[in-house]
Design a protein around this motif. Structure first.
Motif, PDB file in Angstrom:
ATOM      1  N   GLY A  87       7.155 -21.812  12.283  1.00 53.58           N
ATOM      2  CA  GLY A  87       7.283 -22.449  13.577  1.00 53.58           C
ATOM      3  C   GLY A  87       8.272 -21.762  14.495  1.00 53.58           C
ATOM      4  N   ARG A  88       9.257 -21.087  13.914  1.00 58.43           N
ATOM      5  CA  ARG A  88      10.247 -20.385  14.743  1.00 58.43           C
ATOM      6  C   ARG A  88      10.614 -19.015  14.186  1.00 58.43           C
ATOM      7  NH1 ARG A  88      15.525 -20.614  12.995  1.00 58.43           N
ATOM      8  NH2 ARG A  88      15.840 -21.703  11.018  1.00 58.43           N
ATOM      9  N   ILE A  89      10.279 -18.751  12.924  1.00 59.41           N
ATOM     10  CA  ILE A  89      10.610 -17.471  12.290  1.00 59.41           C
ATOM     11  C   ILE A  89       9.352 -16.862  11.676  1.00 59.41           C
ATOM     12  CG2 ILE A  89      11.852 -16.367  10.385  1.00 59.41           C
ATOM     13  CD1 ILE A  89      14.080 -18.383  10.783  1.00 59.41           C
ATOM     14  N   ARG A  90       9.160 -15.565  11.898  1.00 58.56           N
ATOM     15  CA  ARG A  90       8.120 -14.813  11.194  1.00 58.56           C
ATOM     16  C   ARG A  90       8.782 -13.989  10.107  1.00 58.56           C
ATOM     17  NH1 ARG A  90       3.376 -15.852  12.744  1.00 58.56           N
ATOM     18  NH2 ARG A  90       2.876 -16.360  14.910  1.00 58.56           N
ATOM     19  N   GLN A  91       8.134 -13.956   8.966  1.00 58.85           N
ATOM     20  CA  GLN A  91       8.668 -13.263   7.794  1.00 58.85           C
ATOM     21  C   GLN A  91       7.631 -12.264   7.300  1.00 58.85           C
ATOM     22  OE1 GLN A  91      11.009 -15.679   4.991  1.00 58.85           O
ATOM     23  NE2 GLN A  91       9.555 -15.033   3.420  1.00 58.85           N
ATOM     24  N   PHE A  92       8.068 -11.049   6.946  1.00 58.57           N
ATOM     25  CA  PHE A  92       7.160  -9.976   6.569  1.00 58.57           C
ATOM     26  C   PHE A  92       7.586  -9.406   5.216  1.00 58.57           C
ATOM     27  CE2 PHE A  92       8.226 -10.092  11.058  1.00 58.57           C
ATOM     28  CZ  PHE A  92       6.987 -10.249  11.668  1.00 58.57           C
ATOM     29  N   ASN A  93       6.759  -9.599   4.197  1.00 57.26           N
ATOM     30  CA  ASN A  93       7.062  -9.029   2.886  1.00 57.26           C
ATOM     31  C   ASN A  93       6.883  -7.510   2.896  1.00 57.26           C
ATOM     32  OD1 ASN A  93       7.567 -11.573   1.942  1.00 57.26           O
ATOM     33  ND2 ASN A  93       5.928 -11.595   0.415  1.00 57.26           N
ATOM     34  N   VAL A  94       7.618  -6.829   2.030  1.00 61.46           N
ATOM     35  CA  VAL A  94       7.580  -5.381   1.949  1.00 61.46           C
ATOM     36  C   VAL A  94       6.165  -4.891   1.609  1.00 61.46           C
ATOM     37  CG1 VAL A  94       8.205  -5.318  -0.514  1.00 61.46           C
ATOM     38  CG2 VAL A  94       8.738  -3.364   0.937  1.00 61.46           C
ATOM     39  N   LYS A  95       5.774  -3.754   2.221  1.00 61.93           N
ATOM     40  CA  LYS A  95       4.459  -3.167   1.970  1.00 61.93           C
ATOM     41  C   LYS A  95       4.546  -2.132   0.858  1.00 61.93           C
ATOM     42  CE  LYS A  95       2.464  -3.671   6.601  1.00 61.93           C
ATOM     43  NZ  LYS A  95       1.826  -2.951   7.724  1.00 61.93           N
ATOM     44  N   SER A  96       4.949  -2.560  -0.307  1.00 66.07           N
ATOM     45  CA  SER A  96       5.066  -1.656  -1.465  1.00 66.07           C
ATOM     46  C   SER A  96       4.953  -2.486  -2.723  1.00 66.07           C
ATOM     47  CB  SER A  96       6.406  -0.918  -1.442  1.00 66.07           C
ATOM     48  OG  SER A  96       6.665  -0.299  -2.688  1.00 66.07           O
ATOM     49  N   ASN A  97       3.945  -2.218  -3.536  1.00 67.05           N
ATOM     50  CA  ASN A  97       3.806  -2.966  -4.787  1.00 67.05           C
ATOM     51  C   ASN A  97       4.990  -2.764  -5.714  1.00 67.05           C
ATOM     52  OD1 ASN A  97       1.386  -3.643  -3.661  1.00 67.05           O
ATOM     53  ND2 ASN A  97       0.113  -2.918  -5.357  1.00 67.05           N
ATOM     54  N   PRO A  98       5.441  -1.515  -5.959  1.00 70.22           N
ATOM     55  CA  PRO A  98       6.581  -1.320  -6.874  1.00 70.22           C
ATOM     56  C   PRO A  98       7.851  -2.025  -6.385  1.00 70.22           C
ATOM     57  CG  PRO A  98       5.412   0.751  -6.572  1.00 70.22           C
ATOM     58  CD  PRO A  98       4.844  -0.211  -5.571  1.00 70.22           C
ATOM     59  N   LEU A  99       8.164  -1.913  -5.082  1.00 75.32           N
ATOM     60  CA  LEU A  99       9.365  -2.562  -4.555  1.00 75.32           C
ATOM     61  C   LEU A  99       9.246  -4.079  -4.632  1.00 75.32           C
ATOM     62  CD1 LEU A  99      10.208  -0.366  -1.423  1.00 75.32           C
ATOM     63  CD2 LEU A  99      11.342  -0.370  -3.657  1.00 75.32           C
ATOM     64  N   TYR A 100       8.059  -4.582  -4.356  1.00 73.27           N
ATOM     65  CA  TYR A 100       7.829  -6.025  -4.428  1.00 73.27           C
ATOM     66  C   TYR A 100       8.021  -6.527  -5.866  1.00 73.27           C
ATOM     67  CZ  TYR A 100       5.306 -10.486  -4.450  1.00 73.27           C
ATOM     68  OH  TYR A 100       4.961 -11.804  -4.630  1.00 73.27           O
ATOM     69  N   LEU A 101       7.380  -5.859  -6.818  1.00 80.59           N
ATOM     70  CA  LEU A 101       7.465  -6.280  -8.219  1.00 80.59           C
ATOM     71  C   LEU A 101       8.905  -6.214  -8.723  1.00 80.59           C
ATOM     72  CD1 LEU A 101       4.280  -4.476  -9.610  1.00 80.59           C
ATOM     73  CD2 LEU A 101       4.571  -6.942  -9.287  1.00 80.59           C
ATOM     74  N   LYS A 102       9.608  -5.151  -8.377  1.00 82.30           N
ATOM     75  CA  LYS A 102      10.993  -4.975  -8.822  1.00 82.30           C
ATOM     76  C   LYS A 102      11.888  -6.083  -8.277  1.00 82.30           C
ATOM     77  CE  LYS A 102      14.688  -1.488  -8.935  1.00 82.30           C
ATOM     78  NZ  LYS A 102      15.068  -0.106  -8.506  1.00 82.30           N
ATOM     79  N   ALA A 103      11.707  -6.421  -6.989  1.00 84.95           N
ATOM     80  CA  ALA A 103      12.538  -7.461  -6.370  1.00 84.95           C
ATOM     81  C   ALA A 103      12.262  -8.834  -6.970  1.00 84.95           C
ATOM     82  CB  ALA A 103      12.293  -7.488  -4.859  1.00 84.95           C
ATOM     83  N   ASP A 108      -6.963   0.170   6.870  1.00 84.65           N
ATOM     84  CA  ASP A 108      -5.538   0.505   6.800  1.00 84.65           C
ATOM     85  C   ASP A 108      -4.707  -0.679   6.303  1.00 84.65           C
ATOM     86  OD1 ASP A 108      -5.587  -1.154   9.009  1.00 84.65           O
ATOM     87  OD2 ASP A 108      -4.180   0.058  10.174  1.00 84.65           O
ATOM     88  N   PHE A 109      -5.364  -1.652   5.625  1.00 86.29           N
ATOM     89  CA  PHE A 109      -4.626  -2.750   5.007  1.00 86.29           C
ATOM     90  C   PHE A 109      -3.825  -2.212   3.828  1.00 86.29           C
ATOM     91  CE2 PHE A 109      -7.762  -6.336   6.348  1.00 86.29           C
ATOM     92  CZ  PHE A 109      -7.395  -6.134   7.661  1.00 86.29           C
ATOM     93  N   HIS A 110      -2.847  -2.992   3.362  1.00 86.31           N
ATOM     94  CA  HIS A 110      -2.046  -2.573   2.226  1.00 86.31           C
ATOM     95  C   HIS A 110      -2.799  -2.844   0.923  1.00 86.31           C
ATOM     96  CE1 HIS A 110       1.172  -1.866  -0.543  1.00 86.31           C
ATOM     97  NE2 HIS A 110       1.078  -3.105  -0.998  1.00 86.31           N
ATOM     98  N   PHE A 111      -3.050  -1.782   0.146  1.00 88.43           N
ATOM     99  CA  PHE A 111      -3.721  -1.927  -1.140  1.00 88.43           C
ATOM    100  C   PHE A 111      -3.473  -0.672  -1.978  1.00 88.43           C
ATOM    101  CE2 PHE A 111      -6.663   0.508   1.391  1.00 88.43           C
ATOM    102  CZ  PHE A 111      -7.219   1.403   0.507  1.00 88.43           C
ATOM    103  N   THR A 112      -3.840  -0.764  -3.247  1.00 88.27           N
ATOM    104  CA  THR A 112      -3.822   0.391  -4.139  1.00 88.27           C
ATOM    105  C   THR A 112      -5.091   0.360  -4.971  1.00 88.27           C
ATOM    106  OG1 THR A 112      -2.650   1.508  -5.950  1.00 88.27           O
ATOM    107  CG2 THR A 112      -2.549  -0.892  -5.912  1.00 88.27           C
ATOM    108  N   THR A 113      -5.551   1.542  -5.399  1.00 83.95           N
ATOM    109  CA  THR A 113      -6.704   1.608  -6.291  1.00 83.95           C
ATOM    110  C   THR A 113      -6.273   1.671  -7.753  1.00 83.95           C
ATOM    111  OG1 THR A 113      -6.767   4.009  -5.996  1.00 83.95           O
ATOM    112  CG2 THR A 113      -8.200   2.685  -4.572  1.00 83.95           C
TER     113      THR A 113
END
Length: 376
Positions: free
Chosen positions: A270-286, A19-24
């Motif tokens: 060390g004090r903040i966790r950051q989570f990138n979006v789980k979407s290739n199209p949204l990531y590439l566009k941003a 269930d990791f984030h990936f595409t075929t």
């Protein structure tokens, strides 16, 4: 010291358990590599201090699907944006069917000095059930070719607790890894995630999970066999010969800072966790617009304490209550101390000189033990 994790969200096919984030869809690999390089440039000031990079880890997905020039794009961006004078470990996760003598030589020439090979099993029937894209023969060949090319720091993944997998079959998989002289093994019990093929089969009554007792037997077989063969059980799911502990993964358990780049990657300063979006199209566009699509969580002292409890209890070094206080300023309440006493009576932990460690029995209940010691 700090580490960089690169998430490569591409796979040839979907394994039934993943269930990791990936595409075929592999049409955008080069664009993704360029976008990750751009994110690295945007994140050059991520670390709070002038940290040098000690480890680089390409995970996924299947990073071994990338071509040499795509890997170079990302590596060059890291070299330009960060100090790598103390770089000691550069890991690439790979599937056996992507590895050839030529491919491994390319990786070595790019200064990869560690391979994490997703084998899962040395039995073709099990690989077919899991919907892996390689064969048992390819698995063994990949390990041998890596060593022939001079990459001796090889880790493999193995899965246990698979339906129809007997303890004898599992022991044969472990023995095969020992015969191939693999210095690091990461081994996980099969879990059925909701949004996977196995999860769908379970809903339809087409999948019968292994009994908990059988999974526990598999775990004990794994631990006893590897420890008797000279492996350190240094984290619940990780075993290594002396000198082959994963430096990158160990940094997670030691709460060191790390930067994660690529879709779905996580970062911690060390004090903040950051989570990138789980979407290739949204990531590439941003990224093409010059910004990183992410959410953040500012950790409270309770968050910091609970994360330390969760990760440290999984390791052979255990949870040091003195270190817990130093990092969070918190000490255990009467209720938490009572839980410690209960686990001692049940022989699930040891408690010496402020350090709590899990016993073999306790390791079977690691998550629930940690959760019962959490701060509200």
């Amino acid at each position: 010291m700090a580490g960089i994790y690169i998430h490569i969200p591409f796979c040839k096919q979907a394994c039934h358990y993943c269930d990791f984030h990936f595409t075929t869809n592999l049409s955008n690999t080069k664009l993704l590599a360029k976008s990750i390089a751009k994110e690295i440039e945007l994140q050059k000031d991520f670390f709070s201090s002038q940290n040098t990079i000690e480890t680089i880890y390409f995970g996924g997905g299947t990073p071994s699907l990338l071509e040499k020039n795509e890997l170079e794009i990302i590596l060059n961006a890291i070299h330009k944006s960060f100090s790598i004078s103390d770089l000691v470990e550069v890991t690439l996760e790979a599937n056996p069917d992507d590895l050839s003598s030529e491919k491994i030589t390319e990786l070595k020439n790019l200064n990869f000095n560690r391979l994490s090979i997703g084998i899962q099993s040395f039995k073709d029937s099990v690989l077919k059930f899991l919907n892996r894209s390689h064969s048992a023969t390819q698995a063994k060949r990949a390990i041998e070719q890596a060593k022939d090319a001079g990459i001796h720091n090889v880790s493999i993944d193995l899965i246990y607790g698979i339906p129809t997998q007997t303890n004898k079959m599992w022991l044969e998989d472990i023995q095969q890894a020992l015969d191939l002289d693999v210095p690091h093994i990461s081994s996980y019990c099969l879990t059925v995630e909701e949004k996977t093929v196995f999860g769908n089969w379970l809903k339809k009554g087409k999948f019968t999970p292994q009994e908990d007792s059988t999974q526990a037997d598999h775990f004990k077989t794994l631990v006893n066999t590897l420890q008797s063969s000279g492996f350190w059980h240094y984290e619940i799911s990780n075993f290594a010969k002396e000198g082959y502990f994963s430096k990158h993964n160990s940094s997670y358990w030691e709460n060191k800072e790390y930067l994660g780049v690529g879709p779905s990657a996580h970062s911690f300063d060390g004090r903040i966790r950051q989570f990138n979006v789980k979407s290739n199209p949204l990531y590439l566009k941003a990224i093409q617009k010059g910004y990183i699509p992410y959410n953040q969580e500012v950790l409270t002292k309770e968050n910091i304490a609970n994360e330390y409890i969760m990760t440290s209890l999984r390791t052979m070094w255990g949870c040091d209550l003195k270190k817990l206080y130093k990092s969070s300023g918190l000490t255990f309440s009467i209720t938490q101390k009572e839980q410690i006493e209960l686990f001692l009576k049940e022989s699930k932990i040891t408690f010496n000189d402020s350090i709590v460690k899990l016993t073999m029995e306790g390791k079977l209940f690691a998550d629930s033990i940690a959760a019962s010691l959490f701060f509200d």
